[in-house]
Design an enzyme around this catalytic site. Structure first.
Site, PDB file in Angstrom:
ATOM      1  CB  THR A 128     -23.625  54.521  47.938  1.00 48.22           C
ATOM      2  OG1 THR A 128     -22.330  54.434  48.517  1.00 48.22           O
ATOM      3  CG2 THR A 128     -24.204  53.121  47.810  1.00 48.22           C
ATOM      4  CD  GLU A 366     -16.638  56.620  54.198  1.00 47.11           C
ATOM      5  OE1 GLU A 366     -15.978  56.615  53.141  1.00 47.11           O
ATOM      6  OE2 GLU A 366     -17.390  57.547  54.514  1.00 47.11           O
TER       7      GLU A 366
END
Length: 384
Positions: A128, A366
Site C-alpha cells: 500500500t 486486505e
C-alpha cells in the site's frame, strides 16, 4: 461433504485456544493501552515455536504444512484472544507463503526457517502507498537496475509489523513505460538494509498493540538476487497473495466477533431487569439468534475458501465472500454485544469497546468491503 475438522486440525485448534487463553488474552488490554511490547514479542516467539508462524509452509523449511484450514482456525482462536496478535500472525504467515510460492530455492532456504522458528518476530507485506491503496497498480515506488543491484526509492503506508519485522516483501515499479500493472516487481528486503527507514508509528483506533508504520526506501540498494519471482510479474503475485490473506482477515474477524458474543451471552444471562434475566426477553433472544446465525455462516464461508485453497482449486471469489461477510458480520456482532451490555458496554472495565474498535478495520484492510463486492460481482458475471 465433510464438515468436521481432521484430527490434526482439532489438535491445532485446541493448542491455539490454550495458548490464546493462557498467554495471549491476559495481555490484550495492556497492549491496547500501549504497553506489553516485550511480552507481545515473547508471545510471537512462543507461537512460532508451536508451529503457528508456518502453518501452510512445508516442513522442509520449518513449517507444519498443516494447510489453510488449520491456518484459519488458528487465526480465529488467536484473534478471539487478541486481535493485535491475530493480525500479526496472519500477515507473517502471508509473507512466508509468498516466499514459498514464488521464491527460488535459495530464498526459501534463507528466509522461511527464520520466519517459522521465530528468529524473525514477523514478516512485513509492503504494498500500500498513499495513492495506491485499493488500486495498487498505481504505486510510485521505483526499483531501478544498477549493475548487479536494484535501487529502491519510495514509500509504503500502513505496514503491519514494520517495527519488528525481519524481512519485508516489497512491490516496486521496474518498468515505468509498461501498461498499468505490468511493470511491477517484487523484492525481499532484510531489516537493517541501508536506505530502509521505518517511519512513524500510526496512532490507530483499534488493534493498537500491532505496530503499523510508514516504510521509506531512500536509495535502498539490494542485490539482484533479492528479486522475488520474475521481473515485472509482481502485480500478479500481489493479487494472488491478497486472496489468501483475505482468509486470514476473515478468520480474525470471526474471532473478534465470537469474543464479543460470548461476553454478551454470559452478561444477558446474569443481568436482571423487570424481575427476570434479560436473556428471557424475546428482543434480546432475537438479537443473539441473528448474530449467531451470521457467525456460523461466516465460519462456513471461511472454511470453504480455505478448503478450496488446500485442494489447489480457484478460491479468490470464495475468499472475497468470506472476508466481506465475516468482517461485516463482526461489525454487527460487536455492536450488538455492546448494546446488550447497555451502559456497561461503554465502560472500559468491559472489553466490548476494545473489541468494537478492533473489529472496525477488518472491513478496510486486505481490500475494503467495496473492493470485495467488485471482485465477487466480476466473478459472478463472468460465469454467465
Amino acid at each position: 461433504m465433510q464438515f468436521s475438522l481432521s484430527e490434526e486440525e482439532y489438535l491445532i485448534q485446541d493448542t491455539a485456544r490454550k495458548l490464546a487463553e493462557d498467554k495471549i488474552a491476559p495481555l490484550a488490554e495492556e497492549l491496547d493501552q500501549g504497553g506489553g511490547r516485550e511480552a507481545f514479542l515473547a508471545n510471537l516467539k512462543l507461537l512460532a515455536e508451536n508451529g503457528f508462524m508456518g502453518l501452510n509452509i512445508s516442513p522442509d523449511h520449518g513449517g507444519t504444512g498443516a494447510g489453510s484450514v488449520a491456518f484459519a482456525i488458528a487465526v480465529e482462536e488467536i484473534g478471539k484472544a487478541c486481535a493485535s496478535t491475530g493480525v500479526t500472525v496472519s500477515v507473517s504467515n502471508m509473507v512466508a507463503e509468498v516466499i514459498q510460492a514464488v521464491g527460488n530455492d535459495e530464498q526459501r532456504a534463507r528466509y522461511l526457517p527464520l520466519l517459522t522458528d521465530g528468529t524473525y518476530s514477523a514478516g512485513a507485506f509492503c504494498l500500500t502507498e498513499t495513492g495506491a491503496g485499493s488500486d495498487p497498480a498505481s504505486m510510485r515506488t521505483r526499483a531501478e537496475r544498477d549493475g548487479d543491484d536494484y535501487v529502491l526509492n519510495g514509500s509504503k503506508l500502513y505496514i503491519t509489523s514494520a517495527e519488528y519485522a525481519g524481512v519485508f516483501v516489497v512491490w516496486a515499479v521496474t518498468d515505468k513505460d509498461a501498461p498499468k500493472g505490468k511493470g511491477i516487481s517484487c523484492f525481499l528486503v532484510e531489516a537493517g538494509t541501508p536506505g530502509l527507514v521505518i517511519g512513524k508509528a500510526e496512532k490507530k483506533m483499534g488493534q493498537t498493540g500491532s505496530a503499523t508504520n510508514e516504510v521509506h526506501f531512500e536509495n535502498c540498494r539490494v542485490p539482484a538476487s533479492a528479486l522475488l519471482g520474475r521481473e515485472n510479474d509482481g502485480f500478479r503475485i500481489a493479487v494472488g497473495e491478497l486472496a489468501g490473506g483475505r482468509i486470514g482477515i476473515a478468520a480474525l474477524s470471526l474471532g473478534i466477533a465470537r469474543a464479543a458474543m460470548e461476553r454478551a451471552k454470559a452478561y444477558v444471562k446474569e443481568r436482571r431487569q423487570f424481575g427476570k434475566a434479560i436473556s428471557d426477553m424475546q428482543g434480546v433472544q432475537w438479537m443473539v439468534a441473528d448474530r449467531e446465525t451470521e457467525l456460523e455462516a461466516a465460519r462456513l464461508l471461511i472454511l470453504q475458501a480455505a478448503a478450496l485453497k488446500d485442494e489447489g482449486k480457484p478460491f479468490a471469489r470464495e475468499a472475497s465472500m468470506a472476508k466481506l461477510f465475516a468482517s461485516e458480520a463482526a461489525q454487527r456482532a460487536t455492536y450488538a454485544a455492546l448494546q446488550l451490555h447497555g451502559g456497561a458496554g461503554y465502560i472500559r472495565e468491559y472489553p466490548l469497546e476494545r473489541l468494537a474498535r478492533d473489529a472496525r478495520i477488518t472491513t478496510i484492510y486486505e481490500g475494503t468491503s467495496e473492493i470485495q463486492r467488485l471482485i465477487i460481482a466480476r466473478e459472478a458475471l463472468r460465469d454467465q
